[in-house]
Design an enzyme around this catalytic site. Structure first.
Site: not given
Length: 935
Positions: A526, A529, A602
Site C-alpha cells: 500500500d 505512489e 480507498d
C-alpha cells in the site's frame, strides 16, 4: 488509507518543537481526511508545463532532415523551423534525433530525444525494465524506405512497411508521423495538428528563476523546464478509452473544445487520494499512458507513451482546431487528443489492431502479459483495517465456517506490526504468528500482511539501519537521505530504481529475515505512489534524487511499479522459484500486470462508487491489468445492508474479489446483517466459488494473450454501437454477461443483450433473444447474469471451506446451445501453485458440441520429462440449455458406456430452483479425450 496520526506516530515527548510540529501536521491531515479537497492538489493552471502546453497554438515547428535507414531503423534529424527560431531563443532550441522502429504484429515505435552530440546538461530519463526483452527481439530490420509527396507538401514523405496492409509514414515538413492502411486511410497519427513541443535541458542563466511553488513547497527544478507535448489523432473512432486510473466513465469524455463543459485534462500522476470522488478526470493511484480508440467502421487502434513523469491529456471536442489551418485535410472522422508530460523523452508505440483483442495483445507484447495467479488468489479475500489480534483472527475464521461461507485469505493491515516497522509483529497482539498462519493453512487458507515503502527512521530498526549504512535511500535535493512523514512517522524511502536495491529488498521476504512468516503468507503493498503525508500533494518532492541524478519528477509514476516488482521477486526467491507470488499493489504503471493484483484504492460506501467500480476495473483490464477489483462494501463509511449485498453480488464477478473496510467503520463481516442478508451474501460468494474453474481458465487466457478477464461489451461485440458506451454491464470472458444494480430499492433493470443469439439467465435458465434491451424484474437475491448461446462454461458445484479443498471435486459443464445447436468452451487446470505450467505441466481442454455430440479435445502440448500434470477429476454433470431434440440417452466413447439424460437442477444447491436437461454422472476424466453422443 488515512486515519488520525496520533494512533500512527509515537510522538516523542522530549522535544516540544517536534511535538508542536506534529500536532499541526495531525490537525492539517485530519481536516483533509473528511473528504477529498480539490485545492490540496494542483490543477492544470497551477502546473506550469500543463498551462504552457494548453496555451500553445498549433504551428509547424519542426521538419525532418537527413532521413535514412540505420541499423534497421528509420532515423532523422528534427530541425526547428525558421519561424520557431524567430519566436524563441535560438540557444534554447536545438535539433532533436528521431528514430522509427517496426516490430512484428504491426507495432510502430517512435523515439525522439535530444542529440547527445550537442552536449545537453544531463541525459534525459528513459524508463527501464518495462519493455519486455522478448519484444525487442521481434524487431523487423528495415532495408529500405520509399517516398511519396503528400498533398501540397514541398518535400516528399518517407514510407516504411509496417504489416501486410499497413504502412508507417514520416511526413518531413511539417513533421508528422502516422500509420495508415496501405495507400489509404489513416489509423493513428502524431503531430497532425502541430502541437509538438520539446523543452530542452539547459544551463540556468543569471537572473532566471526556475523554482516552482505550491502550498508552501518549493521545487528547485535544477535543469529548468523539460516538458514534452504533442497531439495524437485516432481516425474513424467513435470513442476513446484507457489512461487509468480515475473514477469516471469507460468512454472518455472531451475535456476541451466548442460546447465542452470546462474541464481539467485527464491527469496521470500517482497520488494517495483519500475518499476520491466519482465522475472526475482527476488521476488516482496509478498511471498507464495507453489510449485505445474504437469505432464501428474502422475497428480498434491504440497509442502508448512510455513515460513515467506526470502527464496530462486532453480529449479534444469536435471543432477545437477550426481556425488553426494546420491540420491535413481529410474526409475521415477522428478524435484528437493532446498529450503533455513534465519530463522524459518521446518513446511512443502505435498499435494498428484492427480488433479490440488485437490491440490489447499488441500492447501486452510490449509491456508483458498478466502473471498467472495462484488459484487461492482468484477466490474470496476478507480484509479489514485492522483485525485486532490473534483472537479476532480466530473468531472471524471460525464464523465463516459456522455460517457456511467459504473464503481463502485473511488480511492484516498496518496495526499488526511493531510500531509500523514492516517485517515485524506486535508481539502483544500477535505473539504466535506462525501458529496463527498454520491454523488457517490447515483449512486451505492463507494470510496476507501489509508491507509499505516508508521505512521508519529508527536507529534500532534493522531495516533502517542497514539501508542507511548501504546508502540505499532516495536523497533530497541537497543530497541527504530524504525524510518524509507517513504511518511510521519520520520515514525514508528506498531507491527502487536501482536493481541491486530491489534484490536486497527481495531478500527481506525470506523466512529467516521475515521472522514469523510462513509459506502461506503473502504480501500487500500500500502507499507506494509513494504517499508522503507532509510532501507536496501528499507525495515525494519532484526534485528528490535517485541513482545517477535521476529526478523523482522523471520516474514518479513508476516508483510503485518498481516496489511491486521487488516484492514479487522476493516471494519468488522465498520459495526458491517454485511458488507463484501474490502481491497486491495500489500504485500502478505500465507493466504492473506482470507482478500481481491491483485494487482501486480507498473508495466509499455509496451507490455512485459501486457504479463507477465497473468502468474503473474495465479500464484497467483494457490496459493490461487483468487482476483488479474494488473494495467490496466501500472502504470509507458504513454501507446499508442493501448496498453491501449488491456490492457482494457485483464483486463476486470482479477478477480480484476482496471485502475491505476502514477501522472507523462498523464491523461488516457477512453474518452481521441479519439472516436474510447473510444468505444473500453467502449466495454471492458461492457463485464465485462455483465459477472458479471458468475464472481460472480466463486468467490463463490473459496470461498467454493479454486479453482481460472481464471485458467491455464492445470487446466481444465490436460492431454494435449500443455497446460502445455501456459501462454498467460487462462480459466475463466471452461467455457471461453481468449487469450490476446501482440504485437503492431497484425493482427493475434495463439490460441490453448484444448479438443475434440467445442469452440464458444463469439463475432461471430463461432464454432471451440478443440485440434487444429488456426491462427485467429484479429482486434482492441476485443481479442479472446471462450465459451466451454457443458457449460452454466449466463449474464446480460443491462448496468447501476454501478453493484449496475443492481441488479434487468433480466438474459441471453448462452448455448453452446456439441456433445451430452448437457450442464450445475451454477448461484450464494446473497445480494452482507452482511455475510448472510454464514447462507444460497443465491440462487444457476444448469442449465442442455439434451434430449431437460433445467432444473433449486436448489443447496442451506434450510435456517433457517430469513436467507432467495429471488429475483424476471427472465431470459429474453436463447441463444442456436450448437442446431442441428429445434424446433420452448418451453414449460415452471410447468407454462404450451409457448415461441417462433427465431433468436436473440448474444450480445444485437450489432447493426449489429451475431444472434443465442434464446428463448425469458421465464421469469422464477432464484429462482424457472422449466423445459423448446423444441418441
Amino acid at each position: 488509507m488515512k486515519m488520525e496520526m496520533e494512533r500512527q506516530i509515537r510522538i516523542p515527548n522530549r522535544n516540544p518543537t517536534v511535538f508542536v510540529f506534529l500536532l499541526l501536521l495531525v490537525s492539517c491531515h485530519l481536516c483533509s481526511v473528511v473528504s477529498w479537497k480539490k485545492d490540496e492538489f494542483r490543477n492544470c493552471n497551477q502546473t506550469p508545463f500543463c498551462k504552457r502546453a494548453r496555451g500553445r497554438k498549433p504551428s509547424s515547428s519542426f521538419a525532418a532532415h537527413d532521413v535514412s535507414i540505420s541499423d534497421g531503423d528509420l532515423t532523422a534529424r528534427l530541425v526547428p523551423s525558421d519561424k520557431t527560431l524567430e519566436d524563441q531563443d535560438q540557444n534554447q532550441i536545438k535539433q532533436l534525433i528521431l528514430t522509427l522502429s517496426v516490430y512484428q504484429d504491426g507495432i510502430l515505435r517512435l523515439r525522439i530525444d535530444e542529440d547527445p552530440k550537442l552536449d545537453p546538461p544531463k541525459k534525459r530519463f528513459e524508463v527501464p525494465d518495462v519493455v519486455m526483452p522478448e519484444f525487442l527481439s521481434r524487431k523487423l530490420w528495415l532495408q529500405r524506405l520509399s517516398t511519396e509527396t503528400i498533398g501540397g507538401d514541398a518535400s516528399p514523405s518517407s514510407i516504411v512497411y509496417l504489416l501486410d496492409g499497413y504502412e508507417a509514414v514520416l511526413r518531413h515538413d511539417p513533421f508528422e508521423v502516422y500509420v495508415r492502411k496501405r495507400g489509404g486511410n489513416r489509423v493513428v497519427s502524431m503531430n497532425s495538428h502541430g502541437l509538438f513541443d520539446f523543452e530542452q535541458l539547459r544551463v540556468k542563466k543569471d537572473g532566471e528563476d526556475w523554482e516552482e511553488r505550491f502550498k508552501g513547497h518549493t521545487d528547485t527544478r535544477p535543469f529548468g523546464p523539460q516538458s514534452i507535448s504533442f497531439d495524437v489523432s485516432f481516425y474513424d473512432a467513435d470513442h476513446v478509452y484507457g489512461i487509468p486510473e480515475r473514477a469516471t466513465s469507460l468512454a472518455l469524455k472531451p475535456t476541451r473544445g466548442p460546447g465542452v463543459e470546462e474541464s481539467e485534462p485527464y491527469r496521470l500522476f500517482n497520488l494517495d487520494v483519500f475518499e476520491y470522488i466519482h465522475d472526475s478526470p482527476f488521476g488516482l493511484y496509478g498511471s498507464i499512458p495507453l489510449m485505445i480508440s474504437h469505432g464501428k467502421s474502422r475497428g480498434t487502434s491504440g497509442f502508448f507513451w512510455l513515460n513515467a513523469a506526470e502527464m496530462q491529456i486532453d480529449v479534444l471536442g469536435t471543432g477545437w482546431d477550426a481556425e488553426s489551418g494546420i491540420s491535413l485535410p481529410t474526409s475521415q472522422s477522428r478524435i484528437d487528443t493532446h498529450w503533455m508530460s513534465e519530463a522524459g523523452i518521446v518513446d511512443a508505440f502505435f498499435f494498428v489492431g484492427p480488433g479490440p483483442k488485437d490491440v490489447v495483445r499488441q500492447y501486452t507484447s510490449v509491456t508483458g502479459t498478466p502473471a498467472m495467479p495462484q488459484l487461492f488468489a482468484v477466490a474470496y479475500h476478507q480484509c479489514r483495517w485492522n483485525y485486532r489480534d490473534e483472537e479476532d483472527v480466530e473468531q472471524v475464521d471460525s464464523k465463516f465456517d459456522e455460517h457456511d461461507i467459504p473464503y481463502d485469505v485473511l488480511w492484516l493491515d498496518i496495526e499488526h506490526t511493531d510500531g509500523k516497522r514492516y517485517f515485524t509483529w506486535d508481539r502483544m497482539l500477535f505473539p504466535h504468528p506462525e501458529e496463527m498462519q498454520r491454523k488457517l493453512a490447515a483449512k486451505g487458507r492463507h494470510m496476507v500482511t501489509i508491507v509499505d515503502p516508508h521505512i521508519k527512521r529508527d536507529d534500532s530498526y534493522f531495516l533502517h539501519k542497514e539501508a542507511t549504512e548501504k546508502q540505499y535511500y532516495v536523497r533530497d535535493a541537497t543530497g541527504k537521505d530524504y525524510d518524509g512523514w507517513c504511518w511510521s512517522g519520520s520515514s525514508s524511502y528506498l531507491d527502487m530504481l536501482r536493481p541491486e536495491i530491489r534484490s536486497w529488498w527481495a531478500e527481506k521476504f525470506s523466512f529467516e529475515n521475515y521472522v514469523g512468516s510462513t509459506p502461506s503468507l503473502y504480501i500487500w503493498n500500500d502507499m507506494n505512489e509513494p504517499s508522503v503525508f507532509n510532501g507536496p500533494e501528499v507525495t515525494m518532492p519532484r526534485d528528490a534524487l535517485h541513482v545517477e541524478g535521476v529526478e523523482h519528477r522523471e520516474l514518479h509514476n513508476a516508483y510503485g511499479y518498481y516496489f511491486h516488482m521487488a516484492t514479487a521477486d522476493g516471494l519468488v526467491k522465498r520459495g526458491d522459484g517454485r511458488d507463484r507470488p501474490f502481491v497486491l499493489s495500489r500504485a500502478v504503471f505500465a507493466g504492473s500486470q506482470r507482478h500481481g493484483a491491483i485494487w482501486t484504492g480507498d473508495n466509499s460506501a455509496d451507490w455512485d462508487h459501486l457504479r463507477v467500480s465497473v468502468p474503473m476495473v474495465l479500464t484497467l483490464g483494457l490496459t493490461g491489468i487483468s487482476f483488479s477489483g474494488a473494495d467490496v462494501g466501500g472502504f470509507f463509511g458504513n454501507p446499508e445492508p442493501e448496498l453491501l449485498v449488491r456490492w457482494y453480488q457485483l464483486g463476486a464477478y470482479y477478477p480480484f474479489f476482496r471485502a475491505h473496510a476502514h477501522h472507523d467503520t462498523k464491523r461488516r463481516e457477512p453474518w452481521l446483517f441479519g439472516e436474510k442478508n447473510t444468505e444473500r451474501i453467502r449466495e454471492a460468494i458461492h457463485t464465485r466459488y462455483m465459477l472458479l474453474p471458468y475464472f481460472y481458465t480466463l486468467f490463463r487466457e490473459a496470461n498467454t494473450t493479454g486479453v482481460p478477464v472481464i471485458r467491455p461489451l464492445w470487446m466481444e461485440f465490436p460492431s454494435e454501437e449500443a455497446t460502445f458506451s455501456n459501462d454498467e454491464a460487462f462480459m466475463i470472458g466471452c461467455s457471461l454477461l453481468v449487469q450490476g444494480i446501482y440504485t437503492e430499492h431497484a425493482r427493475h433493470a434495463s439490460v441490453y443483450l448484444p448479438g443475434k443469439e440467445l442469452w440464458y439467465d444463469t439463475k432461471t435458465g430463461v432464454a432471451y433473444k440478443g440485440g434487444k434491451t429488456y426491462k427485467l424484474d429484479v429482486n434482492e437475491e441476485s443481479i442479472p447474469a446471462f450465459q451466451r448461446a454457443g458457449t460452454i462454461i466449466p463449474r464446480k458445484d460443491r462448496f468447501r471451506r476454501s478453493s484449496t479443498q475443492m481441488v479434487n471435486d468433480p466438474y459441471t459443464l453448462v452448455i448453452a446451445l446456439n441456433s445451430s445447436q452448437a457450442a464450445e468452451g475451454e477448461l484450464y487446470v494446473d497445480d494452482g501453485r507452482s511455475f510448472g505450467f510454464q514447462e507444460g505441466a497443465y491440462i487444457h481442454r476444448r469442449f465442442v458440441f455439434s451434430d449431437g455430440k460433445l467432444t473433449s479435445v486436448n489443447m496442451a502440448p506434450a510435456a517433457p520429462g517430469q513436467n507432467q500434470f495429471s488429475s483424476e477429476c471427472v465431470i459429474e454433470r453436463i447441463i444442456l440449455q436450448g437442446l431442441s431434440t428429445g434424446q433420452k440417452s448418451a453414449l460415452i466413447e471410447p468407454a462404450n458406456q451409457k448415461a441417462e439424460i433427465e431433468l436436473g437442477p440448474l444450480l445444485l444447491h437450489s432447493k426449489k430452483g429451475p431444472t434443465a436437461t442434464t446428463i448425469r454422472k458421465p464421469n469422464v476424466r477432464i484429462a482424457d479425450d472422449w466423445v459423448i453422443k446423444l441418441f
